[in-house]
Every structure is written in C-alpha cells, then in structure tokens.
Design an enzyme around this catalytic site. Structure first.
Site, mmCIF file in Angstrom:
data_model
loop_
_atom_site.group_PDB
_atom_site.id
_atom_site.type_symbol
_atom_site.label_atom_id
_atom_site.label_comp_id
_atom_site.label_asym_id
_atom_site.label_seq_id
_atom_site.Cartn_x
_atom_site.Cartn_y
_atom_site.Cartn_z
ATOM 1 N N ARG A 33 0.834 -1.202 0.000
ATOM 2 C CA ARG A 33 0.000 0.000 0.000
ATOM 3 C C ARG A 33 0.873 1.259 0.000
ATOM 4 O O ARG A 33 0.572 2.243 -0.665
ATOM 5 C CB ARG A 33 -0.911 -0.018 1.233
ATOM 6 C CG ARG A 33 -1.938 1.085 1.217
ATOM 7 C CD ARG A 33 -3.057 0.813 2.192
ATOM 8 N NE ARG A 33 -2.584 0.627 3.547
ATOM 9 C CZ ARG A 33 -3.170 1.127 4.635
ATOM 10 N NH1 ARG A 33 -4.267 1.831 4.519
ATOM 11 N NH2 ARG A 33 -2.700 0.908 5.834
ATOM 12 N N GLN B 144 -1.456 16.449 -10.827
ATOM 13 C CA GLN B 144 -2.826 16.783 -11.252
ATOM 14 C C GLN B 144 -3.414 17.882 -10.371
ATOM 15 O O GLN B 144 -4.094 18.781 -10.854
ATOM 16 C CB GLN B 144 -3.702 15.518 -11.231
ATOM 17 C CG GLN B 144 -3.239 14.513 -12.288
ATOM 18 C CD GLN B 144 -4.096 13.269 -12.385
ATOM 19 O OE1 GLN B 144 -4.931 13.011 -11.534
ATOM 20 N NE2 GLN B 144 -3.874 12.480 -13.420
ATOM 21 N N GLY C 96 -9.831 7.053 -8.964
ATOM 22 C CA GLY C 96 -8.637 6.193 -8.948
ATOM 23 C C GLY C 96 -8.174 5.923 -7.525
ATOM 24 O O GLY C 96 -8.094 6.822 -6.705
ATOM 25 N N ASP D 248 -20.010 2.293 -2.976
ATOM 26 C CA ASP D 248 -20.260 1.551 -1.737
ATOM 27 C C ASP D 248 -21.710 1.758 -1.285
ATOM 28 O O ASP D 248 -22.359 0.827 -0.813
ATOM 29 C CB ASP D 248 -19.284 2.030 -0.651
ATOM 30 C CG ASP D 248 -17.852 1.988 -1.147
ATOM 31 O OD1 ASP D 248 -17.428 0.910 -1.593
ATOM 32 O OD2 ASP D 248 -17.171 3.030 -1.138
ATOM 33 N N HIS E 119 -12.717 4.562 1.215
ATOM 34 C CA HIS E 119 -13.169 3.591 0.208
ATOM 35 C C HIS E 119 -12.184 2.420 0.232
ATOM 36 O O HIS E 119 -11.237 2.345 -0.557
ATOM 37 C CB HIS E 119 -13.221 4.219 -1.191
ATOM 38 C CG HIS E 119 -13.445 3.188 -2.261
ATOM 39 N ND1 HIS E 119 -14.621 2.480 -2.382
ATOM 40 C CD2 HIS E 119 -12.628 2.699 -3.230
ATOM 41 C CE1 HIS E 119 -14.514 1.623 -3.382
ATOM 42 N NE2 HIS E 119 -13.312 1.731 -3.910
HETATM 43 P P1 NAX Z 1 -8.072 0.602 -16.011
HETATM 44 O O1 NAX Z 1 -6.724 0.036 -15.701
HETATM 45 O O2 NAX Z 1 -8.966 -0.108 -16.962
HETATM 46 O O3 NAX Z 1 -7.906 2.098 -16.539
HETATM 47 C C1 NAX Z 1 -7.079 3.023 -15.909
HETATM 48 C C2 NAX Z 1 -6.572 3.930 -17.002
HETATM 49 O O4 NAX Z 1 -5.859 4.997 -16.392
HETATM 50 C C3 NAX Z 1 -5.586 3.247 -17.953
HETATM 51 O O5 NAX Z 1 -6.059 3.391 -19.288
HETATM 52 C C4 NAX Z 1 -4.277 3.984 -17.722
HETATM 53 O O6 NAX Z 1 -3.521 4.119 -18.915
HETATM 54 C C5 NAX Z 1 -4.786 5.337 -17.226
HETATM 55 N N1 NAX Z 1 -3.815 6.115 -16.457
HETATM 56 C C6 NAX Z 1 -2.877 5.685 -15.577
HETATM 57 N N2 NAX Z 1 -2.155 6.725 -15.121
HETATM 58 C C7 NAX Z 1 -2.667 7.828 -15.689
HETATM 59 C C8 NAX Z 1 -2.333 9.200 -15.626
HETATM 60 N N3 NAX Z 1 -1.324 9.634 -14.869
HETATM 61 N N4 NAX Z 1 -3.068 10.078 -16.355
HETATM 62 C C9 NAX Z 1 -4.071 9.654 -17.145
HETATM 63 N N5 NAX Z 1 -4.423 8.351 -17.268
HETATM 64 C C10 NAX Z 1 -3.724 7.455 -16.552
HETATM 65 O O7 NAX Z 1 -8.770 0.816 -14.584
HETATM 66 P P2 NAX Z 1 -10.309 1.054 -14.262
HETATM 67 O O8 NAX Z 1 -10.968 -0.246 -14.043
HETATM 68 O O9 NAX Z 1 -10.874 2.000 -15.227
HETATM 69 O O10 NAX Z 1 -10.179 1.718 -12.800
HETATM 70 C C11 NAX Z 1 -9.633 2.991 -12.618
HETATM 71 C C12 NAX Z 1 -9.415 3.246 -11.136
HETATM 72 O O11 NAX Z 1 -10.659 3.231 -10.428
HETATM 73 C C13 NAX Z 1 -8.535 2.220 -10.435
HETATM 74 O O12 NAX Z 1 -7.632 2.898 -9.587
HETATM 75 C C14 NAX Z 1 -9.539 1.440 -9.582
HETATM 76 O O13 NAX Z 1 -8.920 0.851 -8.460
HETATM 77 C C15 NAX Z 1 -10.480 2.549 -9.202
HETATM 78 N N6 NAX Z 1 -11.809 2.163 -8.678
HETATM 79 C C16 NAX Z 1 -12.347 2.981 -7.736
HETATM 80 C C17 NAX Z 1 -13.593 2.739 -7.215
HETATM 81 C C18 NAX Z 1 -14.194 3.670 -6.195
HETATM 82 O O14 NAX Z 1 -15.314 3.388 -5.738
HETATM 83 N N7 NAX Z 1 -13.547 4.759 -5.783
HETATM 84 C C19 NAX Z 1 -14.384 1.555 -7.622
HETATM 85 C C20 NAX Z 1 -13.959 0.970 -8.914
HETATM 86 C C21 NAX Z 1 -12.480 0.974 -9.163
HETATM 87 O O15 NAX Z 1 -11.907 -0.134 -8.500
#
Ligand code: NAX
Length: 328
Positions: free
Chosen positions: A100, A114, A132, A160, A188
C-alpha cells in the site's frame, strides 16, 4: 461545460463517458466539451474510443479533445473526473507494486501533478471527483497541491452506497429508491462503514425494519466491505459498469439538489464531524443544494457500535496520510 476525464481509455471510462453524455446529468441546455486524458502508451486506444463517441452522435456533446498530459487538458475546466491511476499488482519501473505504501507514493506523484494543474488552470469553482485508488488519499494529495480552497474536491464512495442499498433492498424486498439516508463513512476500502441505523424506508427506521442485528453485522457489513474483491473474483476484472454509474450519480447529485429527506454520498475533507479525524478525506452523508454547493448532514445519531467502526476507518485514513506526508 468543460469536463476533464483521466484514465479515459480504461474500463470505467468506457462506461462512464456514455453515461455522462446522456441527458439528465447536467442541465438540459448544457453542451459538453470533453477533454480526455491518457498516458502516451494508451493514446491509440483512446483515439479508438473517441471514434466510437463520435459515432454515438450525442446531442449533448459540443467537442471531444484528447491529451497526453494533464496540464493542457485542465485549462478552464468545470469538472475533473480523475479515474486514471496505477493499480496494485502492476510492474512499474521494473518493480511489482504490492505494498500500500508503494501504491500511495506512485499514485501520490500523479495526484500531486494533477492537483497543481487543476489548482492553477481549472475554473475557481471547479468540481473534482477522484475515482482512482486509493481514492481518499489521492484526493487529499490533489487538494493539498491544488492550493485553491474554492474548488470542491471529493473522492468516490457512491459505489459503496449503491452496493449497500442494493443488498438491503433485496433483504427487505423493496425498491432501491425507497431507501433514504444510507451513508458510507470513512475510507473507500474494506474498513468503510455503511450505516443503516440512520437510514429510512417508507419514513420508518430501516434498521428496525430489517430487525436482524446478526445479518447486519455478520453478513451485510462484510459483504459491502468485500464486494469489490467478490466482483474481481467472479469477473476476472474489477467493477467497471457499476463504478461508472456511481461516478455519474455523484456528478448528478452535486449538480442537482438532493431529494427531500435524503442524503448523497462522497468523501470530502473532514472537519472532525462524527469523530472522523480532521484533515483526511472521509465518506460522509452529504446534502447538495445544486451547482456544486454541498454540506455534511449533521443530524445522524451514532451508536457505540457505529462509533467504533468509524474510528477504525478514520485511523486507516490517518495511517495513509502519514505514508504520503512528504507530498502534502
Ligand atoms: P483501467 O486500468 O482499466 O484504466 C485506468 C486507465 O488509467 C488506464 O487506461 C491507464 O492508462 C490510465 N492512467 C494511468 N495513469 C494515468 C495518468 N497519470 N493520467 C491519465 N491516465 C492514466 O482501470 P479502471 O478499471 O478504469 O479503474 C480505474 C481506477 O478506479 C482504479 O484505480 C480502480 O482501483 C479505481 N476504482 C475505484 C472505485 C471507487 O469506488 N472509488 C471503484 C472501482 C475501481 O476499483
């Protein structure tokens, strides 16, 4: 209305952007300028998605632009949906990210950049939703680095809340829309606390209606806290469609007033309410007046059980904050 979305070629964005482009999220005469951000290796994939968005011919969309850096994208932004991040388990600069602390540092650097870009270039009333993970602490890093107190920073806890509503609706055999004031407190993460004691159904207390303490504590709570892992195990991929729906719902709730007698869920910077440590991003029951004006609902009564659970999740947020102290 300029909307910036990072991680735009990822799986959540693939559902989220179409949801946002449907009528009913923003006011009806609003036209959207979409600024989609990705890292350079994902730009080709993003261009493919843009072709699909063009082919969808949304009447709400004015323009679609792509960016491989945050700085150019956020100029005069009204909303920033920060979905992109580096997931746990990925090999980053030759090292597998398991801990972590490593995850927090790597994503921390992304959210530092950002935050600075949004603080200096986006509109002074810009609204930011961090999806994210680790979402709460990423939001803290972004907000601190934005150095712009008028912008509204949130982390997503709506998923959630929707998960909790859906499980309760199944249990008492009602429709999800009949459930009011179901709040998610804390991080979260698996420590988050979904509170049923202040929730209502048909104007009556939901906890009493369920009338099954053992179900709440031994089935409901662990199920909601572990729901993300349950989906990954079944689907072989993390929640995407439901996460997208929750992100869209958060935007809708911030843009529009909360229905009478209800709350909505997001994590915002804590002022110490409900025993949550001050200065961390925590889930709270929120009320929206529309157009980005939100505040914490103050009339929740917490039992000793609820307070003990909120303390655990608050402590986890403090631990996370310590791990990124150098970025704040
Ligand atoms: P994906 O891996 O499908 O997509 C993430 C995208 O972000 C990739 O295309 C990657 O190239 C891009 N990326 C990485 N670094 C970047 C940056 N510096 N600038 C711009 N783009 C960048 O993941 P996905 O399933 O879409 O999930 C995205 C995030 O949501 C993950 O961190 C995931 O853990 C988080 N989640 C959060 C949730 C919440 O309730 N807060 C629930 C769902 C999800 O697990």
């Amino acid at each position: 209305m300029k909307i910036v979305i990072t991680g735009a070629a990822g799986q959540i964005s693939y559902s989220l952007i179409p949801f946002l482009c449907e009528r009913g999220v923003f006011s009806n005469d609003e036209k959207l300028d979409l600024a989609l951000v990705e890292i350079p290796p994902a730009m080709n994939k993003l261009e493919g998605f843009v072709k699909e968005l063009e082919d969808s011919a949304y009447s709400t969309v004015n323009s679609i632009t792509t960016f491989d850096n945050i700085n150019d994208a956020v100029e005069e932004a009204d909303w920033c949906l920060l979905v992109g991040s580096i997931p746990r388990g990925i090999v980053f600069k030759g090292k597998e990210i398991k801990e972590r602390a490593d995850l927090l540092q790597i994503n921390g650097n992304i959210f530092t950049e950002q935050g600075k870009a949004i603080g200096s270039k986006a509109k002074s009333n810009c609204k930011v939703l961090v999806v994210g993970n680790p979402a709460n602490t990423n939001a803290l890093i972004g907000q601190k680095n934005s150095n712009n107190p008028n912008q509204l920073w949130m982390a997503m806890t709506m998923l959630d809340a929707l998960r909790a509503k859906a499980q309760v609706a199944k249990k008492i055999n009602c429709h999800v829309d009949e459930i009011y004031r179901l709040a998610i407190f804390g991080n979260h993460s698996p420590t988050m606390f979904p509170d049923l004691e202040n929730a209502n159904f048909g104007g009556k207390n939901l906890y009493s209606k369920i009338g099954d303490k053992s179900w709440v504590e031994n089935e409901f709570l662990p199920r909601i806290q572990q729901r993300g892992a349950e989906i990954i195990q079944a689907r072989g991929a993390s929640s995407a469609s439901s996460a997208a729906r929750a992100a869209c719902d958060t935007v809708k709730n911030v843009e529009n007033s909360t229905r009478s007698g209800d709350i909505f869920n997001a994590a915002i910077i804590s002022d110490g309410s409900y025993g949550v440590a001050e200065g961390v991003f925590s889930g709270f029951p929120l009320i929206s007046e529309g157009n980005g004006i939100i505040h914490i609902a103050r009339d929740f009564n917490l039992s000793e059980f609820a307070k003990s659970k909120i303390k655990i999740t608050s402590n986890e947020l403090l631990e996370e904050r310590e791990l990124v102290r150098d970025l704040l």
